[in-house]
Design an enzyme around this catalytic site. Sequence first.
Site, PDB file in Angstrom:
ATOM      1  CG  HIS A 118       6.902  26.295 -23.556  1.00 37.99           C
ATOM      2  ND1 HIS A 118       6.794  24.923 -23.681  1.00 37.99           N
ATOM      3  CD2 HIS A 118       8.018  26.665 -24.228  1.00 37.99           C
ATOM      4  CE1 HIS A 118       7.805  24.484 -24.423  1.00 37.99           C
ATOM      5  NE2 HIS A 118       8.574  25.521 -24.767  1.00 37.99           N
TER       6      HIS A 118
ATOM      7  N   GLY B  97       0.855  -1.194   0.000  1.00 40.73           N
ATOM      8  CA  GLY B  97       0.000   0.000   0.000  1.00 40.73           C
ATOM      9  C   GLY B  97       0.886   1.237   0.000  1.00 40.73           C
TER      10      GLY B  97
HETATM   11  P1  NAD Z   1      -2.892   0.716   2.811  1.00 36.88           P
HETATM   12  O1  NAD Z   1      -4.318   0.431   3.054  1.00 36.88           O
HETATM   13  O2  NAD Z   1      -2.501   1.800   1.895  1.00 36.88           O
HETATM   14  O3  NAD Z   1      -2.168  -0.607   2.266  1.00 36.88           O
HETATM   15  C1  NAD Z   1      -2.165  -1.812   2.973  1.00 36.88           C
HETATM   16  C2  NAD Z   1      -1.837  -2.915   1.980  1.00 36.88           C
HETATM   17  O4  NAD Z   1      -1.588  -4.097   2.719  1.00 36.88           O
HETATM   18  C3  NAD Z   1      -2.985  -3.215   1.014  1.00 36.88           C
HETATM   19  O5  NAD Z   1      -2.515  -3.276  -0.293  1.00 36.88           O
HETATM   20  C4  NAD Z   1      -3.503  -4.559   1.508  1.00 36.88           C
HETATM   21  O6  NAD Z   1      -4.046  -5.351   0.465  1.00 36.88           O
HETATM   22  C5  NAD Z   1      -2.250  -5.181   2.071  1.00 36.88           C
HETATM   23  N1  NAD Z   1      -2.467  -6.213   3.091  1.00 36.88           N
HETATM   24  C6  NAD Z   1      -3.385  -6.224   4.074  1.00 36.88           C
HETATM   25  N2  NAD Z   1      -3.231  -7.347   4.839  1.00 36.88           N
HETATM   26  C7  NAD Z   1      -2.189  -8.043   4.316  1.00 36.88           C
HETATM   27  C8  NAD Z   1      -1.527  -9.258   4.665  1.00 36.88           C
HETATM   28  N3  NAD Z   1      -1.916  -9.985   5.714  1.00 36.88           N
HETATM   29  N4  NAD Z   1      -0.483  -9.665   3.892  1.00 36.88           N
HETATM   30  C9  NAD Z   1      -0.071  -8.930   2.815  1.00 36.88           C
HETATM   31  N5  NAD Z   1      -0.669  -7.766   2.452  1.00 36.88           N
HETATM   32  C10 NAD Z   1      -1.704  -7.325   3.191  1.00 36.88           C
HETATM   33  O7  NAD Z   1      -2.265   0.909   4.285  1.00 36.88           O
HETATM   34  P2  NAD Z   1      -0.861   1.467   4.745  1.00 36.88           P
HETATM   35  O8  NAD Z   1       0.128   1.442   3.632  1.00 36.88           O
HETATM   36  O9  NAD Z   1      -0.554   0.767   6.020  1.00 36.88           O
HETATM   37  O10 NAD Z   1      -1.187   2.976   5.057  1.00 36.88           O
HETATM   38  C11 NAD Z   1      -2.214   3.305   6.004  1.00 36.88           C
HETATM   39  C12 NAD Z   1      -2.865   4.597   5.637  1.00 36.88           C
HETATM   40  O11 NAD Z   1      -1.977   5.678   5.876  1.00 36.88           O
HETATM   41  C13 NAD Z   1      -3.240   4.680   4.171  1.00 36.88           C
HETATM   42  O12 NAD Z   1      -4.553   4.248   3.992  1.00 36.88           O
HETATM   43  C14 NAD Z   1      -3.107   6.127   3.843  1.00 36.88           C
HETATM   44  O13 NAD Z   1      -4.368   6.711   3.939  1.00 36.88           O
HETATM   45  C15 NAD Z   1      -2.216   6.692   4.927  1.00 36.88           C
HETATM   46  N6  NAD Z   1      -0.953   7.119   4.295  1.00 36.88           N
HETATM   47  C16 NAD Z   1      -1.009   8.062   3.312  1.00 36.88           C
HETATM   48  C17 NAD Z   1       0.150   8.459   2.685  1.00 36.88           C
HETATM   49  C18 NAD Z   1       0.066   9.481   1.592  1.00 36.88           C
HETATM   50  O14 NAD Z   1      -0.952  10.137   1.492  1.00 36.88           O
HETATM   51  N7  NAD Z   1       1.085   9.647   0.787  1.00 36.88           N
HETATM   52  C19 NAD Z   1       1.363   7.909   3.037  1.00 36.88           C
HETATM   53  C20 NAD Z   1       1.380   6.941   4.025  1.00 36.88           C
HETATM   54  C21 NAD Z   1       0.214   6.571   4.663  1.00 36.88           C
END
Ligand code: NAD
Length: 475
Positions: A452, A191
Amino acid sequence: MSENFDVVVIGGGPGGYVAAIRCAQLGLNTVCIDKQVNSGGEPSLGGTCLNVGCIPSKALLDSSEQFHRLNNQFAAHGIQVENVSVDIQKMQNRKEGIVKSLTSGIAQLFKANKIQFIHGAAKVVAGHTVTVTNNDGVLTDTLTAQHIILAPGSTPVELKSMPFNYDTVVDSTGALNFDEVPERIGIIGAGVIGLELGSVWNRLGSKVIILEAMDKFLATADQQVSKEAARQFKKQGLDIRLGAMVKSVEEESGKITLTYSKGEKDHQEVVDRVIVAVGRRPATEGLLSPDCGVSTDSRGFIEVDNNCQTSVENIWAVGDAVRGPMLAHKSSEEGVAVAETIAGGHGHIDFNTVPWVIYTSPEIAWVGKTEAELKEEGVEFRSGSFPFAATGRAKAMEEPIGFVKMIADKKTDRILGVHMVGPHVSELIGECVLAMEFRASSEDLARTIHAHPTLSEAVHEAALAVEKRAIHKVN
Ligand code: NAD
Ligand code: FAD
């Protein structure tokens, strides 16, 4: 202290501190309670975002990006560099310095706005009353208020199969604080956090393997964007394995063996560190006494309506602990809207125009609907896209990667979504958010003069491409 306030805000993150400042600006007697401490054990406002989230991650993304460029891109400019090395401690100190200056900046803003700050853990009890306890669990304050704004934020999800030991198996906070570059890192979850922090350590020299449970990569993004991003990440050496379910984790002599299933087979990887980044959950444990009347759902999210009103009149909730995306700017926007509603105004949040940015390289950004979502909703649309490779500025920057795609309603031409992957798209998305906020058509953007040579010309050309009249590509 036992006192009566117009507003008690619980949580000093981007939801809570912004709500508190707006309340004070509107003349409301406001107190903010927050329990966060920094690495030195001192109270530190700014919540997850400033202390262990947005800001420290972007500081490390920037440092590691400079290092990566030096090693991989400077030669193309004719610049020779030798014996490049990185001082991780100095990099971490720079990050800590940025965090410290921003968190203490919030404390100064509180003083300037005459907002009282109480450090401690707050609990909502019956009768619009909030109790505060210190680190030893001793009751220090009992406050009453006309209004209570709950902004307790979120914490990382822990997997039962691999509990955090805060050393070799860490959450995002641990992954921001490594004091040396691990040789091999296993990241669970591809993620936002997995990709951003994976990029940091990959650029600094770790071998990074990301195990993602789902078969689709970045499923919520535009699928063409996800495909291009996956291609670029692969080139950079990020090893992303989809459909991978971790079954067990064993540690022996400092080495961790991850056993995971993919398809019919089991596989193993030996790594030095594991970062678990499988999502975040609302930080509502211990926040609400059963008699306060505020309801939560089965996952602990505080239940609110569109105006952030909870099940109890004059108790409001904003940010990561309520429905919607877990993003700092969404939390702040809700905080402002609630403050304005409390002061008798009309709070406004447009959930259709919340931008998303992933700060990898190339960056990924979008606002509005994807083509897949619109197809599912039966909405007819036209779309146009334009590659950065056809813009002079991206070429001059040695970053001719990715594209901008604009989607507009087939009949009205109103912009329904914009999706980008490429250089600095975190900055380009703002124009598109504004356009959507003003209900602009793709023609409106197509008729807007863009300087530009700039990267924003790709947005202009994507708007022209909706009408199949882009100038610098064959339509
Ligand atoms: P996320 O929801 O973005 O991603 C989690 C990922 O883990 C998903 O793809 C999911 O399918 C996977 N997953 C879940 N359980 C699993 C397992 N048992 N084994 C393997 N994969 C698994 O969550 P995150 O990366 O932890 O981030 C949390 C939140 O923090 C995000 O939803 C986001 O809103 C926020 N965040 C935002 C930013 C940004 O805006 N740039 C940056 C960092 C965090
Ligand atoms: P928080 O920021 O979590 O703040 C809540 C505060 O309330 C905390 O200080 C907490 O200690 C305090 N608190 C909780 N319960 C109590 C209580 N009972 N009493 C007193 N205090 C309490 N989002 C983006 O938009 N862009 C990004 O680039 C980005 N990068 C991120 C990177 C990482 C590594 C992480 C982990 C998150 C990132 N996020 C990003 C998400 C962003 O940090 C959150 O969406 C945002 O901080 C949520 O704001 P909030 O005010 O709702 O909660």
